[in-house]
Design a protein around this motif. Sequence first.
Motif, PDB file in Angstrom:
ATOM      1  N   ASP A   4      55.407  82.044  46.924  1.00  0.00           N
ATOM      2  CA  ASP A   4      56.179  81.636  48.090  1.00  0.00           C
ATOM      3  C   ASP A   4      55.360  81.746  49.366  1.00  0.00           C
ATOM      4  OD1 ASP A   4      58.552  80.986  46.769  1.00  0.00           O
ATOM      5  OD2 ASP A   4      59.196  83.068  46.705  1.00  0.00           O
ATOM      6  N   ALA A   5      54.417  82.692  49.405  1.00  0.00           N
ATOM      7  CA  ALA A   5      53.634  82.910  50.615  1.00  0.00           C
ATOM      8  C   ALA A   5      52.389  82.038  50.687  1.00  0.00           C
ATOM      9  CB  ALA A   5      53.232  84.386  50.706  1.00  0.00           C
ATOM     10  N   VAL A   6      51.696  81.892  49.565  1.00  0.00           N
ATOM     11  CA  VAL A   6      50.396  81.220  49.546  1.00  0.00           C
ATOM     12  C   VAL A   6      50.491  79.789  49.019  1.00  0.00           C
ATOM     13  CG1 VAL A   6      48.021  81.375  48.672  1.00  0.00           C
ATOM     14  CG2 VAL A   6      49.270  83.450  49.260  1.00  0.00           C
ATOM     15  N   GLY A   7      51.479  79.514  48.198  1.00  0.00           N
ATOM     16  CA  GLY A   7      51.610  78.190  47.596  1.00  0.00           C
ATOM     17  C   GLY A   7      51.715  78.282  46.093  1.00  0.00           C
ATOM     18  N   ARG A   8      52.641  77.542  45.508  1.00  0.00           N
ATOM     19  CA  ARG A   8      52.906  77.646  44.071  1.00  0.00           C
ATOM     20  C   ARG A   8      51.752  77.118  43.237  1.00  0.00           C
ATOM     21  NH1 ARG A   8      58.812  75.185  45.494  1.00  0.00           N
ATOM     22  NH2 ARG A   8      59.688  77.094  46.372  1.00  0.00           N
ATOM     23  N   LEU A   9      51.215  75.978  43.627  1.00  0.00           N
ATOM     24  CA  LEU A   9      50.090  75.418  42.877  1.00  0.00           C
ATOM     25  C   LEU A   9      48.833  76.267  43.055  1.00  0.00           C
ATOM     26  CD1 LEU A   9      50.702  71.657  43.616  1.00  0.00           C
ATOM     27  CD2 LEU A   9      50.671  72.691  41.358  1.00  0.00           C
ATOM     28  N   ASN A  10      48.637  76.811  44.246  1.00  0.00           N
ATOM     29  CA  ASN A  10      47.476  77.675  44.466  1.00  0.00           C
ATOM     30  C   ASN A  10      47.501  78.883  43.548  1.00  0.00           C
ATOM     31  OD1 ASN A  10      46.489  76.027  46.488  1.00  0.00           O
ATOM     32  ND2 ASN A  10      47.434  77.183  48.143  1.00  0.00           N
ATOM     33  N   ILE A  11      48.626  79.587  43.515  1.00  0.00           N
ATOM     34  CA  ILE A  11      48.725  80.811  42.719  1.00  0.00           C
ATOM     35  C   ILE A  11      48.678  80.500  41.231  1.00  0.00           C
ATOM     36  CG2 ILE A  11      50.259  82.717  42.118  1.00  0.00           C
ATOM     37  CD1 ILE A  11      48.754  83.032  44.753  1.00  0.00           C
ATOM     38  N   ALA A  20      56.772  77.649  35.867  1.00  0.00           N
ATOM     39  CA  ALA A  20      57.115  76.335  35.308  1.00  0.00           C
ATOM     40  C   ALA A  20      58.230  75.651  36.087  1.00  0.00           C
ATOM     41  CB  ALA A  20      57.507  76.481  33.838  1.00  0.00           C
ATOM     42  N   ALA A  21      59.347  76.355  36.310  1.00  0.00           N
ATOM     43  CA  ALA A  21      60.457  75.735  37.034  1.00  0.00           C
ATOM     44  C   ALA A  21      60.110  75.420  38.480  1.00  0.00           C
ATOM     45  CB  ALA A  21      61.697  76.638  36.955  1.00  0.00           C
ATOM     46  N   PRO A  22      59.489  76.346  39.253  1.00  0.00           N
ATOM     47  CA  PRO A  22      59.109  75.976  40.625  1.00  0.00           C
ATOM     48  C   PRO A  22      58.118  74.819  40.691  1.00  0.00           C
ATOM     49  CG  PRO A  22      59.098  78.363  40.368  1.00  0.00           C
ATOM     50  CD  PRO A  22      59.275  77.787  38.999  1.00  0.00           C
ATOM     51  N   LEU A  23      57.176  74.763  39.745  1.00  0.00           N
ATOM     52  CA  LEU A  23      56.227  73.651  39.756  1.00  0.00           C
ATOM     53  C   LEU A  23      56.920  72.335  39.440  1.00  0.00           C
ATOM     54  CD1 LEU A  23      52.959  75.056  38.118  1.00  0.00           C
ATOM     55  CD2 LEU A  23      53.495  74.704  40.527  1.00  0.00           C
ATOM     56  N   CYS A  24      57.913  72.367  38.544  1.00  0.00           N
ATOM     57  CA  CYS A  24      58.684  71.150  38.283  1.00  0.00           C
ATOM     58  C   CYS A  24      59.386  70.679  39.549  1.00  0.00           C
ATOM     59  CB  CYS A  24      59.703  71.414  37.170  1.00  0.00           C
ATOM     60  SG  CYS A  24      59.056  71.167  35.511  1.00  0.00           S
ATOM     61  N   GLU A  30      54.878  72.611  55.767  1.00  0.00           N
ATOM     62  CA  GLU A  30      55.384  73.894  55.290  1.00  0.00           C
ATOM     63  C   GLU A  30      56.714  73.706  54.569  1.00  0.00           C
ATOM     64  OE1 GLU A  30      53.992  77.009  55.406  1.00  0.00           O
ATOM     65  OE2 GLU A  30      52.219  75.868  55.959  1.00  0.00           O
ATOM     66  N   LEU A  31      57.583  72.834  55.112  1.00  0.00           N
ATOM     67  CA  LEU A  31      58.864  72.573  54.480  1.00  0.00           C
ATOM     68  C   LEU A  31      58.685  71.879  53.141  1.00  0.00           C
ATOM     69  CD1 LEU A  31      61.952  72.423  54.433  1.00  0.00           C
ATOM     70  CD2 LEU A  31      61.797  70.322  55.783  1.00  0.00           C
ATOM     71  N   ALA A  32      57.780  70.899  53.086  1.00  0.00           N
ATOM     72  CA  ALA A  32      57.585  70.123  51.866  1.00  0.00           C
ATOM     73  C   ALA A  32      57.055  70.987  50.728  1.00  0.00           C
ATOM     74  CB  ALA A  32      56.634  68.959  52.127  1.00  0.00           C
ATOM     75  N   THR A  33      56.165  71.923  51.038  1.00  0.00           N
ATOM     76  CA  THR A  33      55.598  72.765  49.986  1.00  0.00           C
ATOM     77  C   THR A  33      56.529  73.890  49.586  1.00  0.00           C
ATOM     78  OG1 THR A  33      54.455  74.089  51.667  1.00  0.00           O
ATOM     79  CG2 THR A  33      53.227  72.292  50.649  1.00  0.00           C
ATOM     80  N   ARG A  34      57.573  74.148  50.388  1.00  0.00           N
ATOM     81  CA  ARG A  34      58.498  75.221  50.050  1.00  0.00           C
ATOM     82  C   ARG A  34      59.793  74.675  49.475  1.00  0.00           C
ATOM     83  NH1 ARG A  34      59.534  78.120  55.113  1.00  0.00           N
ATOM     84  NH2 ARG A  34      61.168  76.561  55.408  1.00  0.00           N
ATOM     85  N   ASP A  35      60.097  73.415  49.779  1.00  0.00           N
ATOM     86  CA  ASP A  35      61.374  72.844  49.364  1.00  0.00           C
ATOM     87  C   ASP A  35      61.247  72.240  47.981  1.00  0.00           C
ATOM     88  OD1 ASP A  35      63.972  72.045  49.514  1.00  0.00           O
ATOM     89  OD2 ASP A  35      63.701  70.569  51.088  1.00  0.00           O
ATOM     90  N   GLY A  74      41.375  66.621  48.296  1.00  0.00           N
ATOM     91  CA  GLY A  74      42.268  67.703  47.905  1.00  0.00           C
ATOM     92  C   GLY A  74      41.631  68.681  46.950  1.00  0.00           C
ATOM     93  N   LEU A  75      40.580  68.277  46.236  1.00  0.00           N
ATOM     94  CA  LEU A  75      39.885  69.190  45.323  1.00  0.00           C
ATOM     95  C   LEU A  75      39.246  70.342  46.080  1.00  0.00           C
ATOM     96  CD1 LEU A  75      38.148  66.605  42.951  1.00  0.00           C
ATOM     97  CD2 LEU A  75      40.058  68.118  42.365  1.00  0.00           C
ATOM     98  N   TRP A  76      38.869  70.124  47.339  1.00  0.00           N
ATOM     99  CA  TRP A  76      38.142  71.141  48.096  1.00  0.00           C
ATOM    100  C   TRP A  76      38.932  71.695  49.260  1.00  0.00           C
ATOM    101  CZ3 TRP A  76      34.627  71.278  44.581  1.00  0.00           C
ATOM    102  CH2 TRP A  76      34.174  70.103  43.986  1.00  0.00           C
ATOM    103  N   ALA A  77      40.080  71.081  49.559  1.00  0.00           N
ATOM    104  CA  ALA A  77      40.856  71.504  50.726  1.00  0.00           C
ATOM    105  C   ALA A  77      41.449  72.900  50.505  1.00  0.00           C
ATOM    106  CB  ALA A  77      41.959  70.509  51.006  1.00  0.00           C
ATOM    107  N   ILE A  78      41.385  73.722  51.531  1.00  0.00           N
ATOM    108  CA  ILE A  78      41.992  75.052  51.494  1.00  0.00           C
ATOM    109  C   ILE A  78      43.284  74.977  52.304  1.00  0.00           C
ATOM    110  CG2 ILE A  78      41.687  77.487  52.042  1.00  0.00           C
ATOM    111  CD1 ILE A  78      38.697  77.078  51.855  1.00  0.00           C
ATOM    112  N   VAL A  79      44.381  74.723  51.609  1.00  0.00           N
ATOM    113  CA  VAL A  79      45.690  74.581  52.255  1.00  0.00           C
ATOM    114  C   VAL A  79      46.742  75.268  51.402  1.00  0.00           C
ATOM    115  CG1 VAL A  79      45.145  72.409  53.427  1.00  0.00           C
ATOM    116  CG2 VAL A  79      46.079  72.373  51.102  1.00  0.00           C
ATOM    117  N   ARG A  80      47.885  75.536  52.001  1.00  0.00           N
ATOM    118  CA  ARG A  80      49.015  76.120  51.277  1.00  0.00           C
ATOM    119  C   ARG A  80      49.769  74.992  50.573  1.00  0.00           C
ATOM    120  NH1 ARG A  80      54.443  76.619  51.805  1.00  0.00           N
ATOM    121  NH2 ARG A  80      55.416  78.577  51.150  1.00  0.00           N
ATOM    122  N   VAL A  81      49.759  75.017  49.272  1.00  0.00           N
ATOM    123  CA  VAL A  81      50.430  73.967  48.507  1.00  0.00           C
ATOM    124  C   VAL A  81      50.889  74.516  47.168  1.00  0.00           C
ATOM    125  CG1 VAL A  81      48.304  73.146  47.465  1.00  0.00           C
ATOM    126  CG2 VAL A  81      50.244  71.586  47.706  1.00  0.00           C
TER     127      VAL A  81
END
Length: 470
Positions: A301-308, A352-356, A428-433, A463-470
Amino acid sequence: MAGSDKRHASRGTGDNSCTENPTVELGPQRQEDDFKEGGYGWVVVFAVFMLNAHTWGLNSSYAVFLAHYLRTGVFGDSQLGYAFVGGLSISISLLVAPLATVLMGWGRCGTRLTIFIGAVFETIAFVGSSFATELWHILLSQGLSFGVGLGMCFVPSAAVPPQWFVKRRSFASAITASGSGFGGLCYSLATNAMISRVGLPWTFRILAIVCFVVNSAASYFIRDRNKAIGSVHVAFDWRLFKRLPFLLFQAWAFLSLIAYVILVYSIVDYCQSVGLSASQASLAAALFNRIGRPLIGLSSDAVGRLNIANICTLFCGLICMFFWTFAAKGLAACMVFAVLSGSVAGVIWATAAPLCAEIVGIAVIPSALSVTWLVLFLPATFAEASAVALRRPGPGAMYIGAFVFGWALRAWKVGELGEAQLTKEQRELATRDDGVVASLEHGPQAANQKPTSAERRRAVFRGLWAIVRV
């Protein structure tokens, strides 16, 4: 909230649900402003936590049963046959996903009754195992029947907690997933103690009683929001396979599950093979996969679901490749390996569910997960049997392969957010919603300024190299 949910539902069932660039509008009011998360949702989280403890947690204890079978040969000396029992329980639970999805969407059954049916099948499995005298008896009871019960409990319950949360969706899902770790911790130790003190048959009967009581109670307290959000319950929505990100997600999950099954079922036998006693090996199994999932949820939730998800996958792959293969000899080394690898090995269940939700949206989670569990049938069935037959450490390579596909999925997500040219607040909304971004038709770009295929590929490559919250 109702209007927003209806838009999500229509996206999940219409043709746009499977296009390369699914788009929905970000309304003027945020979803979290309309829906106050939590409340009864925390009761649901606790109920699903206990359900997972007495389904997946009990299933994890098969590592102790497997070590006992291999050591005593109580049902014969077929090591491959014993390995198939554990794989069969997981694979059958995934194979019944379409049936469970249909039942939970059927008005006369619903989520609660589907879970209760699963509790009955699990109870029958343990009772039947207590009277088993041959290997095929165990295959039918501890493998087939328990797998049906596991699937009937897990598939309906997995999609419910995300319905009650927005900001803390990953954390809530991770807490429920950690129930399997809690159950595994308890039953890995308790099963070994019960087998040595009361014998194998009564161990099964005690587990049957506990399983039925707890899972039946949990099914009563679970309440879904399917009608409120317009959930789509399609047993097998083949249109999802038209979407590249969904295919990347399936590849990540496929390889992750192969590695996870090998680890969770082999760790006890592996520890005994390097000189540990049965009680020490069961302690290693108890420490495995028990402490990391809530932390995974919080950090997601803090750093990004795909990142973690990708960081955990890569870390577990490196631990398996270098620690298990070269260093895990002796009690201390095995315990360290169990804690380090176990803290991230079950990342698939926590995310699995959050990534879906990131890929298809909250309303389509039941249908997307149904397809996912069905795809995972083959690795769940043959992973442990292959590992026993080959007698080689292979989960590290599987996790590394999963990371490659997961990182490609992350690059796609970063590229999609970049295409929409969102503001920092909208990103921020798009990656959390629900994993949605502003429609290009309604966003900063005009309809005639949609990115070309070459521009889209460049965005994904960046996007392969970008350091972003996603």
